[in-house]
Design an enzyme around this catalytic site. Structure first.
Site, short mmCIF file in Angstrom:
data_model
loop_
_atom_site.label_atom_id
_atom_site.label_comp_id
_atom_site.label_asym_id
_atom_site.label_seq_id
_atom_site.Cartn_x
_atom_site.Cartn_y
_atom_site.Cartn_z
N ASP A 103 -2.28 -1.29 -2.27
CA ASP A 103 -1.83 -0.16 -3.08
C ASP A 103 -0.32 -0.11 -3.26
O ASP A 103 0.45 -0.54 -2.43
CB ASP A 103 -2.35 1.15 -2.50
CG ASP A 103 -2.09 1.31 -1.01
OD1 ASP A 103 -1.95 0.30 -0.30
OD2 ASP A 103 -2.02 2.46 -0.54
N GLU A 169 -3.70 1.87 1.90
CA GLU A 169 -2.99 1.89 3.17
C GLU A 169 -1.97 3.01 3.21
O GLU A 169 -1.69 3.58 4.27
CB GLU A 169 -2.29 0.54 3.41
CG GLU A 169 -1.66 0.38 4.80
CD GLU A 169 -0.31 1.07 4.95
OE1 GLU A 169 -0.01 1.57 6.06
OE2 GLU A 169 0.45 1.11 3.96
#
Length: 434
Positions: A103, A169
């Site tokens: 991400d 994350e």
């Protein structure tokens, strides 16, 4: 005696690592160098097309297509947008997991790179840029390269490799529920086949390029969220005695929390951080509001200390407010656990890291107070997480490319070291594991 034994164990591990399939070692090292142009191309693609947590739809599809092209078994999507690849070696052996996060962040990029992100999204009701401002684009590219090289050498592999491409994350709103590594584990990625060991890395923009740093045991902190609501009594700003000022009470609570750190916590045992990063109250300078709210973060390294700290925070908040005639409540949300490097595994694999990056480029560091949800994987299997330096040599120190900022920058030349490290850890562990 203990130090002597540790030295002997490390010496044995060094000799063993040096003897692990030297022909395969030489071959994959050459292939790591050869794949560099492709590796950089992938990174630039991801950098130019970033996606936020749990929105990595195009990113996941791109990775899944690559893994399938290599003949790797693919499970997609996992944990909403993640990808798991399974590569079965020709010979029996351990199951090794390698992880990369996917991400990006709601940050507008500020540089002149030809592949800079131009993406924009609505985030928390405001338009913002999207940027890989923490190096996850590099992590994905490194693991894609590792997958390609290991797939080429499948006949030499003793065991199975699982490739975890993990979403979210950086975290998501509570309304999204469980996410990231925790959700991947709930969906069974550590089973069928059961993972024996897990390795992960993280780019570090402020560490010299190509250096590898790590620490046995607690490397990164556990993180918890802190919300405090202070309820007072409204009044005119000219007559504070007619009310109970929640802003004043909040200021006392903020000071009191630092007393919890310095006077109620055994800091010689492990570090602790309490930070209040957000405070909201009132809408005009001459009105004392009824309510004030604060948001913060808690960082710890010890499980027992973490529990006691939570209790002390709640008590301190409530009692300080009570002393001023207000009411206050602290809500603590549990976040990531400590990123804990298994000591035996770390000791065993240190010579491998030294061979991959050069002994002079591998060093131990003190614990850091950032957090990582790789720690959830380490709760299910022994794990080793390390940092890969990528400080750009052409960036002046006063313009430090700090993570999570618009000026974040990393040196692409460091990526090959990450590929070599993952390859060496994987193949060495396969041959060292009895």
């Amino acid at each position: 005696m203990g130090n002597k034994l540790a030295f002997l164990l490390l010496l044995v591990a060094s000799v063993a690592a040096a003897q692990v399939n030297p022909k395969l070692q030489a071959k994959i090292e050459q292939e790591a160098k050869a794949i560099e142009p492709k590796l950089i191309e992938w990174r630039r693609h991801f950098h130019q097309n970033p996606e936020l947590s749990n929105q990595e739809i195009k990113t996941g599809a791109y990775i899944a297509a690559h893994l399938k092209s290599l003949g790797i078994e693919v499970q997609y999507p996992v944990a909403k947008t993640g990808v798991v690849g399974l590569l079965r070696g020709a010979k029996p052996g351990p199951v090794i997991a390698l992880r990369a996060d996917m991400d990006a962040l709601p940050v507008a990029e500020r540089n002149s790179l030809p592949f800079a992100s131009k993406e924009k999204v609505l985030f928390n009701g405001q338009e913002t840029g999207v940027m890989h401002a923490c190096g996850h684009d590099a992590h994905m590219s490194i693991l894609m390269a590792v997958a390609e090289i290991l797939a080429k050498n499948k006949s030499e592999l003793k065991g199975t490799v699982k490739f975890f491409f993990q979403p979210a994350e950086e975290g998501v709103p509570a309304s999204d529920g469980t996410s990231g590594a925790e959700l991947m584990i709930k969906e069974g990625v550590m089973e069928n086949p059961k993972v024996d060991v897990v390795f992960g890395l993280h780019i570090q923009s402020l560490t010299p390029s190509g250096k590898i740093t790590f620490k046995p045991e607690g490397l990164m902190a556990a993180v918890d969220g802190l919300s405090i609501k202070v309820m007072g009594k409204g009044a005119h700003g000219a007559t504070p005695w007619d009310g109970v000022d929640p802003i004043y009470v909040s200021s006392q609570i903020i000071t009191g929390l630092q007393g919890v750190v310095s006077r109620q916590t055994e800091l010689t045992k492990a570090g602790v951080v309490i930070t209040i990063g957000s405070m909201h109250a009132g809408n005009r300078g001459n009105i004392i509001p009824e309510v004030a709210t604060m948001e913060g973060t808690i960082r710890t390294f010890d499980v027992a200390m973490r529990t006691k700290l939570h209790e002390n925070i709640k008590q301190t908040v409530a009692k300080i407010a009570e002393a001023s005639g207000a009411q206050a409540e602290a809500t603590i949300t549990t976040g990531y656990p400590v990123t804990y490097n298994d000591p035996s595994l770390t000791q065993l694999m240190t010579p491998t890291l030294q061979r991959a990056a050069g002994k002079e480029n591998v060093m131990q560091i003190p614990a850091v107070t950032m957090a990582e949800d790789f720690s959830f994987f380490q709760q299910k299997a022994p794990g080793l997480f390390f940092f890969l330096g990528a400080y750009p040599t052409d960036v002046k120190l006063e313009k430090a490319p700090v993570h999570h900022t618009a000026d974040f920058m990393i040196d692409e030349k460091s990526f090959v070291t990450g590929v070599k490290a993952f390859l060496a850890l994987t193949t060495d562990y396969m041959y060292l594991k009895k």
